[in-house]
Design a protein around this motif. Sequence first.
Motif, short mmCIF file in Angstrom:
data_model
loop_
_atom_site.label_atom_id
_atom_site.label_comp_id
_atom_site.label_asym_id
_atom_site.label_seq_id
_atom_site.Cartn_x
_atom_site.Cartn_y
_atom_site.Cartn_z
N THR A 69 -47.31 17.23 -30.02
CA THR A 69 -47.84 17.58 -28.70
C THR A 69 -49.21 16.94 -28.51
O THR A 69 -49.90 16.60 -29.47
N ALA A 83 -48.28 18.33 -23.35
CA ALA A 83 -47.12 17.45 -23.21
C ALA A 83 -46.51 17.23 -24.59
O ALA A 83 -47.18 17.33 -25.61
N GLU A 99 -44.30 10.15 -24.10
CA GLU A 99 -44.89 11.44 -23.75
C GLU A 99 -44.09 12.04 -22.60
O GLU A 99 -43.67 11.34 -21.70
N SER A 100 -43.89 13.36 -22.65
CA SER A 100 -43.14 14.05 -21.60
C SER A 100 -43.81 15.38 -21.26
O SER A 100 -44.06 16.19 -22.14
N LEU A 101 -44.06 15.57 -19.97
CA LEU A 101 -44.65 16.84 -19.52
C LEU A 101 -43.62 17.95 -19.42
O LEU A 101 -43.95 19.12 -19.56
N SER A 107 -43.34 10.81 -19.08
CA SER A 107 -44.49 10.82 -18.18
C SER A 107 -45.57 9.82 -18.61
O SER A 107 -46.48 9.53 -17.85
#
Length: 150
Positions: A69, A83, A99-101, A107
């Motif tokens: 994270t 994220a 990376e992903s929110l 994202s």
Amino acid sequence: MKALLALFAALAALAVTGCAAVDPNCPADARDLPLASLYGRWEARFDGLPAVSVVQLGKHPDYAGVRGTITRNADGGAKPSVAQLAGDVDDEGALSIDESLDGRAISGNWAGTLQPRACGREFRGTWRNAADESTHPFVLIKTGGLEGKQ
């Protein structure tokens, strides 16, 4: 005495120019890092942003990579954003992280290289925001070992 003065002058010249002997035990390339050396706590700094973000990486459960994270502190006391991260060291030796929110859509993307003389504890590169395609230089510095389970 002359030999001692010559040695002192050489060491002083190295200090002034910023050159120092490279530790032979330090990896020259991220491909030479053991994967476990990426596990743990890191600080991420992005150009133009005053706040330091905290990155926590651990073993990815599905492939030879990392998962973790990033917690970004918000301005004005707002709640920090968290994220999800997943990545690895690619064939060219770059640290590559998605990376992903929301845990589904990407994202942002990180692409960084291991810094010489950092002994595996510093990467520099570019973070790309998928929402607007803007790019931002980053520095990722290892601040601690693995916290909790792998």
